[in-house]
Design a protein around this motif. Structure first.
Motif, PDB file in Angstrom:
ATOM      1  N   THR A 287       2.996   7.638  -0.541  1.00  0.00           N
ATOM      2  CA  THR A 287       3.361   6.343   0.045  1.00  0.00           C
ATOM      3  C   THR A 287       2.957   5.195  -0.872  1.00  0.00           C
ATOM      4  O   THR A 287       3.693   4.220  -1.016  1.00  0.00           O
ATOM      5  CB  THR A 287       2.706   6.164   1.427  1.00  0.00           C
ATOM      6  N   VAL A 288       1.805   5.314  -1.494  1.00  0.00           N
ATOM      7  CA  VAL A 288       1.335   4.267  -2.418  1.00  0.00           C
ATOM      8  C   VAL A 288       2.206   4.253  -3.669  1.00  0.00           C
ATOM      9  O   VAL A 288       2.609   3.186  -4.140  1.00  0.00           O
ATOM     10  CB  VAL A 288      -0.156   4.472  -2.778  1.00  0.00           C
ATOM     11  N   ARG A 289       2.510   5.423  -4.182  1.00  0.00           N
ATOM     12  CA  ARG A 289       3.370   5.482  -5.374  1.00  0.00           C
ATOM     13  C   ARG A 289       4.770   4.954  -5.059  1.00  0.00           C
ATOM     14  O   ARG A 289       5.377   4.258  -5.871  1.00  0.00           O
ATOM     15  CB  ARG A 289       3.442   6.906  -5.903  1.00  0.00           C
TER      16      ARG A 289
ATOM     17  N   LEU B 146      -0.114  -0.018  -8.691  1.00  0.00           N
ATOM     18  CA  LEU B 146      -0.075   0.869  -7.516  1.00  0.00           C
ATOM     19  C   LEU B 146       0.466   2.241  -7.882  1.00  0.00           C
ATOM     20  O   LEU B 146      -0.071   3.264  -7.452  1.00  0.00           O
ATOM     21  CB  LEU B 146       0.793   0.259  -6.415  1.00  0.00           C
ATOM     22  N   PHE B 147       1.533   2.249  -8.661  1.00  0.00           N
ATOM     23  CA  PHE B 147       2.130   3.528  -9.051  1.00  0.00           C
ATOM     24  C   PHE B 147       1.127   4.393  -9.801  1.00  0.00           C
ATOM     25  O   PHE B 147       1.110   5.615  -9.658  1.00  0.00           O
ATOM     26  CB  PHE B 147       3.383   3.296  -9.891  1.00  0.00           C
TER      27      PHE B 147
ATOM     28  N   ARG C 268      -2.441  -3.562  -4.455  1.00  0.00           N
ATOM     29  CA  ARG C 268      -1.978  -3.625  -3.064  1.00  0.00           C
ATOM     30  C   ARG C 268      -1.989  -5.056  -2.533  1.00  0.00           C
ATOM     31  O   ARG C 268      -1.058  -5.466  -1.831  1.00  0.00           O
ATOM     32  CB  ARG C 268      -2.827  -2.729  -2.174  1.00  0.00           C
ATOM     33  N   ALA C 269      -3.005  -5.829  -2.835  1.00  0.00           N
ATOM     34  CA  ALA C 269      -3.093  -7.199  -2.320  1.00  0.00           C
ATOM     35  C   ALA C 269      -1.921  -8.047  -2.818  1.00  0.00           C
ATOM     36  O   ALA C 269      -1.274  -8.750  -2.041  1.00  0.00           O
ATOM     37  CB  ALA C 269      -4.417  -7.831  -2.720  1.00  0.00           C
TER      38      ALA C 269
ATOM     39  N   VAL D 125       6.196  -0.953   4.974  1.00  0.00           N
ATOM     40  CA  VAL D 125       5.924   0.278   5.730  1.00  0.00           C
ATOM     41  C   VAL D 125       5.095   1.235   4.883  1.00  0.00           C
ATOM     42  O   VAL D 125       4.108   1.818   5.348  1.00  0.00           O
ATOM     43  CB  VAL D 125       7.239   0.940   6.203  1.00  0.00           C
ATOM     44  N   LEU D 126       5.462   1.394   3.622  1.00  0.00           N
ATOM     45  CA  LEU D 126       4.720   2.296   2.744  1.00  0.00           C
ATOM     46  C   LEU D 126       3.311   1.777   2.459  1.00  0.00           C
ATOM     47  O   LEU D 126       2.356   2.558   2.393  1.00  0.00           O
ATOM     48  CB  LEU D 126       5.478   2.490   1.421  1.00  0.00           C
ATOM     49  N   LEU D 127       3.165   0.468   2.289  1.00  0.00           N
ATOM     50  CA  LEU D 127       1.845  -0.108   2.001  1.00  0.00           C
ATOM     51  C   LEU D 127       0.883   0.036   3.175  1.00  0.00           C
ATOM     52  O   LEU D 127      -0.331   0.102   2.991  1.00  0.00           O
ATOM     53  CB  LEU D 127       1.979  -1.580   1.622  1.00  0.00           C
ATOM     54  N   PHE D 128       1.415   0.066   4.398  1.00  0.00           N
ATOM     55  CA  PHE D 128       0.565   0.167   5.576  1.00  0.00           C
ATOM     56  C   PHE D 128       0.667   1.521   6.282  1.00  0.00           C
ATOM     57  O   PHE D 128       0.203   1.665   7.415  1.00  0.00           O
ATOM     58  CB  PHE D 128       0.879  -0.971   6.556  1.00  0.00           C
TER      59      PHE D 128
END
Length: 146
Positions: free
Chosen positions: A16-18, A74-75, A82-83, A121-124
């Motif tokens: 999700t983070v990637r 992030l990748f 993220r911020a 959505v992916l970040l959270f």
């Protein structure tokens, strides 16, 4: 067999983070390309009385570069990205709305909206939140821990 020399920063980074990093990097890359186009237009002598192409290019270049760096970070598994990514997505929500309504560009608005909402959505996502919490040593609440 896992590579024993694997970078600890990127070890255990959820998909999700990637995924969010990829979407955010795409947004940043588009902004940097817009900056380049604006500079080229200015150098070719296009009329700049209505808008300052160089000033707008600087704006897109600086902010787009930061968003691109956050996406790449992030990748690669760096939490600092993220911020910046979250702030960029929140700032792009009204842009999406404007494209859908006042600007009468529903196709661009829909595309941007899909990217922005997907990135949020992916970040959270739960996996992203657990990954971010690891650095603080926070254990997620589970029925077993009560």
């Amino acid at each position: 067999m896992a590579d024993s020399g694997k970078d600890e920063v990127s070890a255990g980074v959820p998909a999700t983070v990637r995924g969010a990093g990829g979407l955010v990097a795409l947004e940043g890359a588009v902004a940097v390309v817009v900056a380049i186009v604006l500079v080229v237009r200015g150098l070719l002598g296009h009329d700049q009385t209505a808008v300052s192409g160089y000033g707008t290019a600087a704006w897109f270049g600086i902010l787009g570069g930061a968003v691109l760096a956050a996406g790449i970070g992030l990748f690669l598994g760096h939490r600092w990205g993220r911020a910046i990514a979250v702030i960029a997505q929140v700032l792009l929500l009204p842009v999406t709305w404007s494209l859908l309504t006042d600007s009468h560009q529903p196709v661009l608005g829909a595309l941007l909206g899909i990217v922005v909402v997907s990135a949020l959505v992916l970040l959270f996502a739960p996996a992203s939140n657990r990954w971010m919490a690891e650095v603080y040593g926070i254990e997620p609440d589970t029925p077993e821990s009560k």
